[in-house]
Motif scaffolding. Structure first.
Motif, short mmCIF file in Angstrom:
data_model
loop_
_atom_site.label_atom_id
_atom_site.label_comp_id
_atom_site.label_asym_id
_atom_site.label_seq_id
_atom_site.Cartn_x
_atom_site.Cartn_y
_atom_site.Cartn_z
N ARG A 79 63.53 32.36 21.46
CA ARG A 79 62.89 31.50 21.14
C ARG A 79 61.72 33.37 22.88
O ARG A 79 60.93 33.12 22.85
CB ARG A 79 62.23 30.28 22.57
N ASP A 80 62.64 33.43 23.27
CA ASP A 80 63.08 34.31 24.37
C ASP A 80 61.90 35.49 23.72
O ASP A 80 60.76 36.17 24.88
CB ASP A 80 64.00 34.54 25.76
N GLU A 81 62.56 36.29 23.11
CA GLU A 81 62.11 36.73 22.59
C GLU A 81 61.16 36.69 21.63
O GLU A 81 59.55 38.08 21.99
CB GLU A 81 62.71 38.06 21.28
N ILE A 82 60.08 35.77 21.19
CA ILE A 82 59.36 35.57 20.53
C ILE A 82 57.92 35.67 21.47
O ILE A 82 57.05 36.15 21.72
CB ILE A 82 58.96 34.32 19.92
N ASN A 83 58.35 35.03 22.99
CA ASN A 83 57.91 35.00 23.87
C ASN A 83 57.57 36.39 24.53
O ASN A 83 55.81 36.10 24.86
CB ASN A 83 57.83 33.58 24.80
N MET A 84 57.73 37.23 24.46
CA MET A 84 58.29 38.06 24.79
C MET A 84 57.13 39.00 24.71
O MET A 84 56.38 40.18 24.56
CB MET A 84 59.77 38.66 25.70
N ILE A 85 57.52 38.60 23.88
CA ILE A 85 56.42 39.72 22.92
C ILE A 85 55.62 39.66 22.01
O ILE A 85 53.94 40.40 22.46
CB ILE A 85 56.98 40.40 21.24
N ASN A 86 54.96 38.01 22.26
CA ASN A 86 53.53 37.35 22.15
C ASN A 86 52.68 38.03 24.24
O ASN A 86 51.65 38.25 23.81
CB ASN A 86 53.70 36.38 22.76
N GLN A 87 53.69 37.80 24.97
CA GLN A 87 53.11 38.25 26.24
C GLN A 87 52.81 39.38 26.36
O GLN A 87 51.31 39.93 26.31
CB GLN A 87 53.58 37.99 27.08
N GLN A 88 53.28 40.53 26.03
CA GLN A 88 53.24 41.82 26.26
C GLN A 88 52.31 42.15 24.87
O GLN A 88 51.18 43.24 25.52
CB GLN A 88 55.31 42.12 26.09
N TYR A 89 52.54 42.16 23.60
CA TYR A 89 50.96 42.16 22.11
C TYR A 89 50.56 41.31 21.88
O TYR A 89 50.15 41.83 20.90
CB TYR A 89 52.66 43.19 21.94
N GLY A 90 50.91 40.40 22.16
CA GLY A 90 49.99 39.41 21.26
C GLY A 90 50.18 39.16 19.91
O GLY A 90 49.26 38.85 19.01
#
Length: 438
Positions: A220-231
């Motif tokens: 989940r951390d990866e999902i949130n991180m990529i979403n925050q950076q790249y939408g």
């Protein structure tokens, strides 16, 4: 050219995606490194004259298991850092210790992994780590089949050096061991390899005509991180950077949207499901049944021994099947044959080796294992597929043949000096821990 005849076994061919009756009183003929025949003993070509005959009465013959994702030399870190979240585990424990790894540490750690995998019926594995020339040499010396990739961190100071190393690794190691060694590129993950770096990886993969091995959508951390950076999701980001224009082996794929699944299926991405590692690190449960029903290519991996803590594919098959049943609430989810298929033919397809291994079929490479069925937990023989997934274990593996070569017989590994491996690994692991604690 050597010729081996295996006679009397019950043969599990894995030739079909759907269950077919096992072949009773079968025969397997091996010429050099190739399967010449696999079928009923009565159909064995009369002109096949073996140099060696193995009486496999009371045994099951099946394709060697394919471990689709591991970090083999992390056997050196087995039980070193447990019961931690993934990012803390990496940042606080694993990466500091790995900073002290030497080339020969990788050789001996990988040799221990090969020994463990051979003794548990794995004949082929996909490995991503460091000093991969030494890992490749260990696989060659142990007699195994391996797909190796140098792990690359795009944000690290040596990111360009890692690309250069990977280029040279492909040029010097692709096809070694009469084709037993294949090489891919190994960008670690979207959160350690920014899009600009991944685009360089894709260009290099095109240039060298090789595939890519990467961790995707693991936590989940990866999902949130990529979403925050790249939408967007990691899968959508990989589609955007062009990663899926090359053959890709994607490890984990735990957190997926419907759109992600559509991309993975359409792009024919090989997915390495690592159930026990995902459980231990509390990463989640991959939607394997949904992927399978959508037509995805799914294999099974153990991940490294530092996050599992073993390389036993029988355990992984059983765990994969049970997890899908409990997570979906459907006892028919991921039936035994489907789990076994993922660990053999499905795994071979995920690694791009579908036309070479994973099935017992004339013309394919002779990678196979024999299991002793004269044990209490495999009796009575109602359903061999169910037995293999729900009851069998590593200790049931009696014989291992890889590329037509006897690698283990009567539980005795013929290619590895076990005591020397144990001594080397213990000494090196102690040194690494001492250095990390300074």
């Amino acid at each position: 050219m050597s010729r081996i005849l295996i006679r009397g076994a019950t043969i599990i061919t894995m030739e079909s995606t759907s269950p077919v009756p096992p072949i009773e009183n079968g025969a397997i003929a091996i010429e050099g490194n190739t399967l010449a025949y696999a079928g009923p003993l009565s159909g064995l070509p009369a002109d096949f004259q073996p140099d060696q005959t193995i009486d496999a009465t009371g045994m099951l013959a099946l394709p060697g298991l394919v471990n689709c994702h591991t970090h083999a030399a992390m056997t050196l870190l087995r039980s070193y850092a447990d019961d931690m979240p993934l990012m803390s585990w990496l940042n606080d424990k694993i990466w500091p210790l790995e900073a002290n790894l030497e080339r020969d540490d990788i050789y001996w750690g990988t040799m221990l992994a090969c020994l463990e995998m051979i003794k548990s019926g794995t004949t082929c594995f996909a490995d991503m780590y460091f000093h991969m020339r030494r890992a490749g040499q260990a696989a060659l010396d142990a007699g195994m089949r391996a797909s190796i990739a140098r792990g690359m961190i795009g944000t690290a100071p040596n990111s360009e050096e890692a690309l250069a190393y990977s280029r040279e690794l492909v040029q010097s190691w692709q096809g070694q061991g009469d084709g037993r060694i294949t090489v891919t590129l190994g960008p670690h993950a979207p959160y350690t390899c920014p899009p600009a770096y991944l685009e360089k990886v894709v260009r290099l993969a095109h240039d060298l005509n090789v595939g890519i091995h990467i961790h995707l959508a693991e936590t989940r951390d990866e999902i949130n991180m990529i979403n925050q950076q790249y939408g967007q999701t990691p899968i959508a980001l990989m589609e955007q950077v062009g990663l899926f224009e090359r053959p890709v082996l994607a490890a984990h794929c735990v957190h997926l949207t419907e759109a992600d699944i559509e991309i993975l299926v359409r792009r024919r991405v090989g997915i390495a499901h690592n159930p026990q590692s995902n459980m231990k690190l509390a990463s989640g449960i991959a939607p394997v049944e949904k992927l399978r029903r959508a037509g995805a290519i799914v294999g099974i991996g153990t991940d490294g021994a530092a996050s599992n803590n073993n390389l036993d594919m029988f355990e992984e098959m059983r765990t994969a099947a049970l997890l899908q049943k409990v997570s979906t609430g459907d006892p028919t989810a991921l039936p035994a044959y489907a789990a076994l298929y993922m660990a053999t033919a499905g795994g071979a397809a995920a690694l791009g080796l579908e036309g070479q291994v994973g099935r017992l079929q004339a013309g394919l490479r002779a990678d196979l294992i024999l299991l002793n069925t004269r044990v209490p937990h495999l009796c009575p023989p109602h359903d061999w597929y169910a037995h293999l997934v729900y009851a069998a274990g590593a200790a049931d593996v009696d014989t291992v043949i890889i590329d037509g070569r006897l690698v283990m017989q009567n539980r005795q590994v013929l290619t590895v000096e076990e005591e020397k491996v144990y001594a080397e690994v213990t000494q090196r692991a102690n040194r690494l821990v001492a250095a990390a604690q300074k």
